[in-house]
Design an enzyme around this catalytic site. Structure first.
Site, PDB file in Angstrom:
ATOM      1  N   TYR A 211       7.501  -1.963   9.037  1.00  0.00           N
ATOM      2  CA  TYR A 211       8.156  -1.101   8.045  1.00  0.00           C
ATOM      3  C   TYR A 211       9.376  -1.788   7.433  1.00  0.00           C
ATOM      4  CZ  TYR A 211       4.973   2.661   9.018  1.00  0.00           C
ATOM      5  OH  TYR A 211       3.823   3.405   9.127  1.00  0.00           O
TER       6      TYR A 211
ATOM      7  N   ASP B 298       8.421   4.398  -1.236  1.00  0.00           N
ATOM      8  CA  ASP B 298       9.400   3.514  -1.878  1.00  0.00           C
ATOM      9  C   ASP B 298      10.404   4.384  -2.651  1.00  0.00           C
ATOM     10  OD1 ASP B 298       8.434   4.010  -4.589  1.00  0.00           O
ATOM     11  OD2 ASP B 298       6.725   2.713  -4.116  1.00  0.00           O
TER      12      ASP B 298
ATOM     13  N   HIS C 294       5.725  12.205   1.902  1.00  0.00           N
ATOM     14  CA  HIS C 294       5.397  11.386   3.074  1.00  0.00           C
ATOM     15  C   HIS C 294       6.604  10.622   3.610  1.00  0.00           C
ATOM     16  CE1 HIS C 294       0.834  11.409   1.921  1.00  0.00           C
ATOM     17  NE2 HIS C 294       1.235  12.535   2.468  1.00  0.00           N
TER      18      HIS C 294
ATOM     19  N   CYS D 140      16.433   8.933  14.156  1.00  0.00           N
ATOM     20  CA  CYS D 140      16.295   8.682  15.597  1.00  0.00           C
ATOM     21  C   CYS D 140      15.002   9.331  16.102  1.00  0.00           C
ATOM     22  CB  CYS D 140      17.504   9.260  16.332  1.00  0.00           C
ATOM     23  SG  CYS D 140      17.365   9.075  18.115  1.00  0.00           S
TER      24      CYS D 140
ATOM     25  N   THR E  36      -3.379   7.978  -7.424  1.00  0.00           N
ATOM     26  CA  THR E  36      -3.681   8.400  -6.047  1.00  0.00           C
ATOM     27  C   THR E  36      -5.182   8.522  -5.849  1.00  0.00           C
ATOM     28  OG1 THR E  36      -3.303  10.037  -4.305  1.00  0.00           O
ATOM     29  CG2 THR E  36      -3.398  10.902  -6.550  1.00  0.00           C
TER      30      THR E  36
ATOM     31  N   ALA F  62      -0.867   2.576 -14.625  1.00  0.00           N
ATOM     32  CA  ALA F  62       0.381   3.323 -14.829  1.00  0.00           C
ATOM     33  C   ALA F  62       1.366   2.594 -15.745  1.00  0.00           C
ATOM     34  CB  ALA F  62       1.039   3.595 -13.471  1.00  0.00           C
TER      35      ALA F  62
HETATM   36  P1  OAD Z   1      -4.488   4.786  -2.134  1.00  0.00           P
HETATM   37  O1  OAD Z   1      -4.284   3.353  -1.801  1.00  0.00           O
HETATM   38  O2  OAD Z   1      -5.390   5.576  -1.263  1.00  0.00           O
HETATM   39  O3  OAD Z   1      -5.031   4.910  -3.617  1.00  0.00           O
HETATM   40  C1  OAD Z   1      -4.460   4.176  -4.666  1.00  0.00           C
HETATM   41  C2  OAD Z   1      -4.963   4.735  -5.978  1.00  0.00           C
HETATM   42  O4  OAD Z   1      -4.242   4.088  -7.025  1.00  0.00           O
HETATM   43  C3  OAD Z   1      -6.437   4.495  -6.260  1.00  0.00           C
HETATM   44  O5  OAD Z   1      -7.012   5.684  -6.776  1.00  0.00           O
HETATM   45  C4  OAD Z   1      -6.429   3.406  -7.333  1.00  0.00           C
HETATM   46  O6  OAD Z   1      -7.541   3.488  -8.234  1.00  0.00           O
HETATM   47  C5  OAD Z   1      -5.144   3.700  -8.054  1.00  0.00           C
HETATM   48  N1  OAD Z   1      -4.515   2.560  -8.731  1.00  0.00           N
HETATM   49  C6  OAD Z   1      -4.542   1.256  -8.395  1.00  0.00           C
HETATM   50  N2  OAD Z   1      -3.821   0.507  -9.249  1.00  0.00           N
HETATM   51  C7  OAD Z   1      -3.299   1.385 -10.154  1.00  0.00           C
HETATM   52  C8  OAD Z   1      -2.440   1.241 -11.286  1.00  0.00           C
HETATM   53  N3  OAD Z   1      -1.965   0.052 -11.666  1.00  0.00           N
HETATM   54  N4  OAD Z   1      -2.106   2.356 -11.981  1.00  0.00           N
HETATM   55  C9  OAD Z   1      -2.594   3.577 -11.618  1.00  0.00           C
HETATM   56  N5  OAD Z   1      -3.392   3.761 -10.556  1.00  0.00           N
HETATM   57  C10 OAD Z   1      -3.757   2.688  -9.836  1.00  0.00           C
HETATM   58  O7  OAD Z   1      -3.029   5.442  -2.217  1.00  0.00           O
HETATM   59  P2  OAD Z   1      -2.591   6.983  -2.072  1.00  0.00           P
HETATM   60  O8  OAD Z   1      -3.538   7.882  -2.759  1.00  0.00           O
HETATM   61  O9  OAD Z   1      -1.171   7.035  -2.469  1.00  0.00           O
HETATM   62  O10 OAD Z   1       0.145   8.075   3.519  1.00  0.00           O
HETATM   63  O11 OAD Z   1      -2.691   7.209  -0.522  1.00  0.00           O
HETATM   64  C11 OAD Z   1      -2.290   8.448   0.004  1.00  0.00           C
HETATM   65  C12 OAD Z   1      -1.606   8.253   1.320  1.00  0.00           C
HETATM   66  O12 OAD Z   1      -2.471   7.486   2.174  1.00  0.00           O
HETATM   67  C13 OAD Z   1      -0.336   7.438   1.283  1.00  0.00           C
HETATM   68  O13 OAD Z   1       0.818   8.189   0.931  1.00  0.00           O
HETATM   69  C14 OAD Z   1      -0.232   6.970   2.689  1.00  0.00           C
HETATM   70  C15 OAD Z   1      -1.665   6.563   2.953  1.00  0.00           C
HETATM   71  O14 OAD Z   1      -2.068   6.627   4.279  1.00  0.00           O
HETATM   72  C16 OAD Z   1       1.057   7.920   4.470  1.00  0.00           C
HETATM   73  O15 OAD Z   1       1.592   6.852   4.707  1.00  0.00           O
HETATM   74  C17 OAD Z   1       1.356   9.176   5.202  1.00  0.00           C
END
Ligand code: OAD
Length: 260
Positions: free
Chosen positions: A69, A113, A128, A136, A203, A246
């Site tokens: 981390y 972030d 998250h 702690c 996402t 994005a």
């Molecule tokens: P993921 O890694 O699961 O998904 C990333 C998404 O971003 C996918 O749908 C991609 O198509 C899209 N993507 C990639 N590049 C991109 C760009 N340049 N612009 C727009 N979209 C793009 O990430 P999350 O959905 O955030 O949880 O994952 C959800 C959670 O799973 C996270 O918060 C984390 C992880 O385990 C915890 O840590 C609790």
């Protein structure tokens, strides 16, 4: 770039008074922050979720977990918000200057972030947790980082000691098997209830309960637009799907709004 979809989104945003921007890892991808699952070098393709993101992994080897981390925090500190983060931060002011009404834009993010805040977004809810809010593991009070920039090459690192109780300081992120912070999730649900439009950016929509938010918005009849280069698990719950990255789609959307 799907400009027709962006135009449709602009048409709705121009009428909205309350907008929720719901973001995931893809939002930060063009700042060089790794996503979790969409690429062969995504984090969960390279690292084990149980080892790095669960209470059991922490108990097994907290030195490995803390180093990981801290390495991720170091990577965030080395990078910058991109034009898409900045477009989100400028959305409320842009809409106000176009039609003269105050507009509320709330960011609800799954990202740990701080790039939305650094881009200037004033209302950011972290579902998250955050790489920048260590606490702690024993007494849950906020903790301090060791001074200096984190070393991203380390595989093991001593977690700092809690100033109050001497416990280990742990990352302030939500791990698998842990609950999302209740207050933040309730606030996010209320924002979805009262918004006119929701942007869903970057996402995969596979992690619940966060993914319930766009689904709820859709079921409540809200305008829901997705900005993502690929389809996701929430694509079916959107009004408009815009296949764009994005850092490209969001600035273009802002330009369209400015030119109304
Ligand atoms: P993921 O890694 O699961 O998904 C990333 C998404 O971003 C996918 O749908 C991609 O198509 C899209 N993507 C990639 N590049 C991109 C760009 N340049 N612009 C727009 N979209 C793009 O990430 P999350 O959905 O955030 O949880 O994952 C959800 C959670 O799973 C996270 O918060 C984390 C992880 O385990 C915890 O840590 C609790």
């Amino acid at each position: 770039m799907d400009t027709t979809a962006l135009q449709k989104i602009a048409d709705q945003l121009i009428q909205a008074r309350r907008i929720v921007v719901f973001t995931g890892a893809g939002m930060s991808a063009e700042s060089g922050i790794a996503t979790f699952r969409d690429k062969p070098d995504s984090l969960w393709a390279k690292f084990n979720t149980r080892e790095m993101a669960s209470p059991a992994g922490w108990r097994e080897d907290k030195y490995r977990v803390w180093a990981w981390y801290e390495g991720r925090r170091g990577a965030v500190l080395e990078t910058q918000p991109h034009a898409g983060h900045i477009a989100v931060a400028q959305l409320a002011d842009t809409l106000r200057s176009v039609h003269g009404h105050a507009v509320q834009v709330d960011v609800v993010t799954q990202n740990v972030d701080n790039l939305h805040e650094r881009a200037g977004s004033s209302s950011v809810i972290h579902l998250h947790g955050s790489l920048f809010a260590p606490r702690c593991a024993a007494c849950a009070r906020p903790g301090e980082f060791a001074p200096g920039l984190p070393d991203q090459t380390l595989t093991h690192l001593d977690p700092p000691e809690c100033q109050h109780c001497g416990g280990y300081i742990r990352p302030g992120v939500v791990w698998f098997g842990e609950s999302m912070p209740e207050k933040e999730f309730r606030m996010a649900e209320d924002l979805v209830d009262t918004c006119n439009a929701m942007l869903v950016i970057g996402t995969s929509g596979v992690v619940f309960p966060a993914a319930e938010l766009p689904i709820n918005a859709h079921q409540l009849g809200k305008f829901v637009a997705e900005i993502n280069p690929d389809r996701s698990e929430v694509s079916g719950y959107t009004t408009v799907e815009c296949r764009a990255k994005a850092a490209q789609g969001l600035p273009q959307l802002l330009d369209m709004l400015k030119n109304r």
